[in-house]
Design a protein around this motif. Structure first.
Motif, PDB file in Angstrom:
ATOM      1  N   TYR A 106       0.865  -1.186   0.000  1.00 30.23           N
ATOM      2  CA  TYR A 106       0.000   0.000   0.000  1.00 30.23           C
ATOM      3  C   TYR A 106       0.893   1.224   0.000  1.00 30.23           C
ATOM      4  O   TYR A 106       1.849   1.297   0.782  1.00 30.23           O
ATOM      5  N   PHE A 129      -2.167  -5.369   4.408  1.00 30.57           N
ATOM      6  CA  PHE A 129      -0.984  -5.352   3.544  1.00 30.57           C
ATOM      7  C   PHE A 129       0.244  -5.931   4.242  1.00 30.57           C
ATOM      8  O   PHE A 129       0.375  -5.845   5.453  1.00 30.57           O
ATOM      9  N   GLY A 146      -7.200   1.395   3.754  1.00 32.37           N
ATOM     10  CA  GLY A 146      -6.044   2.033   4.394  1.00 32.37           C
ATOM     11  C   GLY A 146      -5.609   1.357   5.682  1.00 32.37           C
ATOM     12  O   GLY A 146      -4.702   1.834   6.357  1.00 32.37           O
ATOM     13  N   ILE A 151       3.199  -4.729   3.489  1.00 31.87           N
ATOM     14  CA  ILE A 151       4.017  -3.538   3.709  1.00 31.87           C
ATOM     15  C   ILE A 151       3.266  -2.309   3.203  1.00 31.87           C
ATOM     16  O   ILE A 151       2.687  -2.332   2.123  1.00 31.87           O
ATOM     17  N   ALA A 152       3.232  -1.275   4.040  1.00 33.01           N
ATOM     18  CA  ALA A 152       2.597  -0.010   3.676  1.00 33.01           C
ATOM     19  C   ALA A 152       3.643   1.087   3.795  1.00 33.01           C
ATOM     20  O   ALA A 152       4.369   1.146   4.792  1.00 33.01           O
ATOM     21  N   LEU A 153       3.752   1.926   2.762  1.00 37.73           N
ATOM     22  CA  LEU A 153       4.826   2.935   2.719  1.00 37.73           C
ATOM     23  C   LEU A 153       4.265   4.334   2.477  1.00 37.73           C
ATOM     24  O   LEU A 153       3.389   4.517   1.630  1.00 37.73           O
ATOM     25  N   HIS A 167       0.880   5.372   0.302  1.00 40.05           N
ATOM     26  CA  HIS A 167       0.061   6.521   0.707  1.00 40.05           C
ATOM     27  C   HIS A 167       0.963   7.719   0.926  1.00 40.05           C
ATOM     28  O   HIS A 167       2.189   7.602   0.960  1.00 40.05           O
ATOM     29  N   ALA A 169      -3.577  -1.009   7.831  1.00 42.22           N
ATOM     30  CA  ALA A 169      -2.260  -1.639   7.649  1.00 42.22           C
ATOM     31  C   ALA A 169      -2.366  -3.167   7.614  1.00 42.22           C
ATOM     32  O   ALA A 169      -1.602  -3.834   6.920  1.00 42.22           O
TER      33      ALA A 169
END
Lengths: 195, 195
Positions: free
Chosen positions: B121, B173, B168, B175-177, B123, B170
């Motif tokens: 993800y 996913f 949205g 990994i969310a960056l 954002h 976390a």
């Protein structure tokens, strides 16, 4: 706006995700301190709260019965929790000013949101976390999955009450990692590299 | 359970976060295809939907008035959206089976949740995204911040309707960056390394 010249890594984590282990390993690789239980002790001393009282009041506070009269107890709880939060904020800001470090938990990412810090979140599937807490903390007689769910609920309430943000929302973090799928070592490597 | 032997990278992203650019760069480094508009075309052809109709119905569908009678229109919209979703699922599963690739958007991470894929993800803060969409897509006369908020709202509704998950979060996913803080290049490096 509070600006730091130091580099700080904050780790928010789900219970049993290995977030504390990851924090300690990253800190060890980078040669910086990692604050966790140490942090509780520090803010407890700074604010005049005894360590036991801090531990009791903290995430479990809603369940504690420190006073005999229930209405009075609720008012006292709110008062003490707010005082604790303020003491904790002070301690985290002070630690952050002392130099580069890793801070695990305590909503440090929120408290240092205007500072030069890398805000991270470590999470994992609850079945993997249930397995891990038995390995790391041992059996307690209670179902591990239930321990995870109870702790998740308390942390969520605590996080949302004090930060006003949704718990686990990716937008609150620079990087969020699933330690169950990626593995603890991969998480350590990514964070040490970024820091 | 649907198991793949291939490695797939799925990217879910906020509008203006650079998620598509990151996907294309990672795919280029790794020498694998990146599906984005191509994906729409493919599932459109497979399912008998014309490309224009797919584009119209997709995220904007709630706003379209394809039929004169309002009640009838609403029923038709629901029917067409569901048909579109099924066609899209089919296309994504087929693409995933063809070999390693990057798939941007279209809830591919959810569709491939039981497959051997890395769900990511991307954002960023809305002010940074507003700046970026003007640079990448140009001015439209509408306030860029308003364009961001409208698109966020539509994507959120779309994501939640079809996946039943919080947009949205976390937990959805690996990994969310935050591409705004970390930078596009850092995001590309981390994902290429993990893949």
């Amino acid at each position: 706006v509070f600006i730091l010249n130091n580099r700080i890594l904050t780790i928010s984590r789900q219970f049993g995700s290995g977030g504390r282990t990851i924090g300690k390993e990253v800190a060890s690789i980078l040669g910086v301190p990692c604050y966790d239980q140490e942090l509780i002790e520090l803010f407890a001393k700074e604010s005049g709260f005894s360590e036991n009282m801090v531990a009791e009041l903290d995430e479990h506070s809603a369940k504690r019965k420190l006073f005999s009269d229930r209405a009075n107890q609720a008012r006292q709880d709110v008062y003490l929790q707010r005082a604790l939060w303020v003491a904790q904020e002070k301690a985290i800001l002070k630690l952050a000013q002392q130099g580069p470090c890793v801070i695990v938990g305590r909503c440090a990412g929120h408290i240092l949101q205007d500072a030069n810090c890398l805000r991270t979140y470590i999470h994992a599937e609850e079945s993997l976390r249930a397995k891990r807490i038995v390995e790391v903390y041992g059996e307690t007689g209670e179902d591990p999955l239930q321990r995870i769910r109870d702790k998740d609920k308390r942390r969520k309430e605590y996080y949302q009450r004090y930060t006003g943000k949704k718990c686990g929302d990716a937008a609150n973090f620079h990087i969020a990692l699933d330690s169950g799928s990626l593995g603890i070592d991969t998480c350590v490597n990514i964070l040490a590299h970024l820091f």
